[in-house]
Write an enzyme that holds these catalytic residues in place. Structure first.
Site, short mmCIF file in Angstrom:
data_model
loop_
_atom_site.label_atom_id
_atom_site.label_comp_id
_atom_site.label_asym_id
_atom_site.label_seq_id
_atom_site.Cartn_x
_atom_site.Cartn_y
_atom_site.Cartn_z
N HIS A 76 43.58 36.76 42.98
CA HIS A 76 42.85 35.97 42.00
C HIS A 76 43.01 36.74 40.80
O HIS A 76 42.62 37.93 40.40
CB HIS A 76 41.27 35.97 42.61
CG HIS A 76 40.93 35.06 43.62
ND1 HIS A 76 39.98 34.28 43.74
CD2 HIS A 76 41.70 35.11 44.74
CE1 HIS A 76 40.27 33.44 44.66
NE2 HIS A 76 40.94 33.86 45.52
N TYR A 205 30.51 32.31 39.84
CA TYR A 205 29.25 32.87 39.93
C TYR A 205 28.33 32.09 38.67
O TYR A 205 28.75 32.19 37.57
CB TYR A 205 29.32 34.29 39.02
CG TYR A 205 30.10 35.37 39.98
CD1 TYR A 205 31.39 35.50 40.00
CD2 TYR A 205 29.15 36.19 40.78
CE1 TYR A 205 32.06 36.62 40.91
CE2 TYR A 205 29.92 37.32 41.52
CZ TYR A 205 31.33 37.42 41.60
OH TYR A 205 31.89 38.19 42.39
N PRO A 294 25.67 43.18 46.44
CA PRO A 294 26.96 42.70 46.46
C PRO A 294 27.33 41.91 45.23
O PRO A 294 28.58 41.72 45.30
CB PRO A 294 26.70 41.92 47.50
CG PRO A 294 25.32 41.60 47.56
CD PRO A 294 24.35 42.61 47.11
N LYS A 298 31.73 45.76 44.81
CA LYS A 298 32.26 46.90 44.74
C LYS A 298 31.96 47.94 45.91
O LYS A 298 32.88 49.13 46.06
CB LYS A 298 31.27 47.58 43.53
CG LYS A 298 31.73 47.40 42.02
CD LYS A 298 32.83 48.07 41.60
CE LYS A 298 33.44 47.27 40.68
NZ LYS A 298 34.75 46.43 41.00
N TYR A 386 35.38 44.79 37.08
CA TYR A 386 35.50 44.13 38.40
C TYR A 386 36.72 44.24 39.10
O TYR A 386 36.79 44.52 40.04
CB TYR A 386 35.52 42.37 37.97
CG TYR A 386 35.25 41.65 38.91
CD1 TYR A 386 33.90 41.02 39.37
CD2 TYR A 386 36.24 41.14 40.03
CE1 TYR A 386 33.54 40.34 40.31
CE2 TYR A 386 35.95 40.39 41.08
CZ TYR A 386 34.75 39.90 41.23
OH TYR A 386 34.47 39.05 42.24
C1 PHB Z 1 32.19 37.59 49.32
O1 PHB Z 1 33.13 36.78 49.31
O2 PHB Z 1 31.48 38.09 50.23
C2 PHB Z 1 31.82 38.30 47.82
C3 PHB Z 1 32.57 38.11 46.84
C4 PHB Z 1 32.11 38.49 45.43
C5 PHB Z 1 31.05 39.32 45.35
C6 PHB Z 1 30.31 39.47 46.56
C7 PHB Z 1 30.71 38.76 47.66
O3 PHB Z 1 30.96 39.55 44.16
#
Ligand code: PHB
Length: 391
Positions: A76, A205, A294, A298, A386
């Site tokens: 990604h 997000y 989450p 990280k 990130y």
């Molecule tokens: C996930 O796919 O579980 C996931 C992806 C990005 C995040 C948190 C969880 O920031």
């Protein structure tokens, strides 16, 4: 019945941290024994994190040039922050020359278990550690119980707690299991796994008028999605229709592909760092040492970064009789841990609503998000954190 075995490094926990550590130690000629209270099947089937940083992928590729990260996983090159329906892409390679990979943690575990078992690693499932003794002496010991209820004592030169947030190694290092730096958040994520094609190419997000949602993925036909909920929410209280209605309302601008929901869970948000990461001949890595919320993806990456630092330190200790790196482990690991703590807290605070959220907070939060997405410096900070700071 009690059996006693001896090794150089006793590793408690066969998650990503414990398995990768055993591999790096073996490469350096250091012998280890890994135990885990779970069965192999349980380890391989628990669905957890999904995003690997560039440095994590570089390491997995070095460990196994045929790693499935590059075939089953998906690179990604960005994420989207969506503010009130307005999309802003963060272009990782364009900003920092790095990417992330979507490759689920349980796939990493399958790869690492196959690799370690194939190399003859002493790796024991269904063995539950109960305590660690004598970390101040030359030969600390892990006391455990195997699947038949017999006692297993592992006498080692060094003990590593890679046994997750309920670590039994932590009390031997920190004195108690709870002593540390701690923050709880007054919200959680309602997470689902569903059978559907992806709704977007990259993760979204979304900070919407109706609250936060994250649209993530697991594979071409399984998707992972989350929305902010109360910490005491009951994952079974909502109907599938209500879940889809909630998610759709929080991602204005995208029509989500719906499909059968086959797993739902509520993820509590906590930030934690143990006060001591090493004591005598024992150290903590991964969730045993720290927890992050989450939002910044990280958790697993930070665990692997700890392991890279600790593997070098143990290599110097065993190979060159040089204790300087092990003496510096807590300080070295802490630098990255606290950067990741800050990033995870910051992403969380920018995207979620607190219970007391008023109109001021709302407008300020949008101002903060705009100061990130509308500034190259802001986007670069986000992209750098990130995709993961270089080690
Ligand atoms: C996930 O796919 O579980 C996931 C992806 C990005 C995040 C948190 C969880 O920031």
């Amino acid at each position: 019945m009690s059996t006693s075995i001896r090794t150089q490094v006793a590793i408690v926990g066969a998650g990503p941290a414990g398995l990768i550590l055993s591999h790096l130690l073996a490469e350096a000629g250091v012998e280890s024994v890994v135990i885990d209270q779970r069965s192999r099947d349980e380890i391989e089937s628990t669905i957890r994190a999904g995003i690997l940083e560039q440095g994590t992928v570089d390491l997995l590729t070095r460990i196994d040039t045929n790693t499935r990260v590059h075939t089953v996983g998906d690179r990604h090159d960005g994420i989207e922050l969506r503010l009130r329906g307005e999309g802003h892409r963060i272009d990782f390679p364009g900003l920092v020359g790095r990417s992330v990979w979507l490759y689920p943690q349980h796939e990493v575990l399958k790869d690492m278990l196959a690799l370690r078992l194939g190399s003859g690693q002493d790796l024991r499932f269904n063995v539950t550690a109960s305590r660690v003794d004598d970390v101040d002496a030359d030969r600390p010991r892990v006391v455990a119980t195997d699947a038949d209820g017999s006692e297993l004592v592992i006498e080692a030169d060094f003990v590593v707690g890679a046994d997750g947030s309920r670590s039994v190694v932590r009390p031997a290092i920190a004195g108690t299991s709870r002593d540390g730096y701690f923050r709880e958040y007054p919200f959680a994520w309602f997470g689902i796994l569903c059978e559907a094609p992806a709704s977007a190419d990259e993760l979204i997000y979304s900070n919407s008028e109706n609250g936060f949602a994250l649209i993530s993925q697991r594979s071409h036909d399984v998707q992972r999605m989350y929305f902010q909920c109360a910490p005491d929410a009951d994952p079974n209280a909502m109907s599938e229709a209500e879940i889809w209605e909630t998610l759709q309302a929080r991602v204005p601008g995208t029509a989500l592909n719906e499909g059968r929901i086959f797993q739902r869970d509520v993820l509590r948000f906590r930030s934690f760092v143990a006060r001591e990461l090493r004591h005598g001949r024992a150290a903590l890595v991964g969730d045993a040492a720290h927890t992050v919320p989450p939002t910044g993806a990280k958790g697993m990456n930070l665990a692997i970064a700890d392991v890279m630092i600790l593997a070098d330190a143990l290599h110097a200790m065993f190979g060159e009789n040089d204790a300087r790196l092990i003496d510096a482990y807590a300080e070295t690991a802490s630098r990255r841990i606290w950067k990741a703590q800050n990033f995870s807290w910051w992403m969380t605070s920018m995207l979620h609503k607190l219970p007391e959220h008023n109109e001021f907070d709302e407008r300020r939060q949008l101002g903060e998000l705009r100061s990130v997405v509308e500034s190259e410096a802001g986007r670069t900070y986000l992209a750098e954190a990130y995709t993961g700071w270089t080690l």
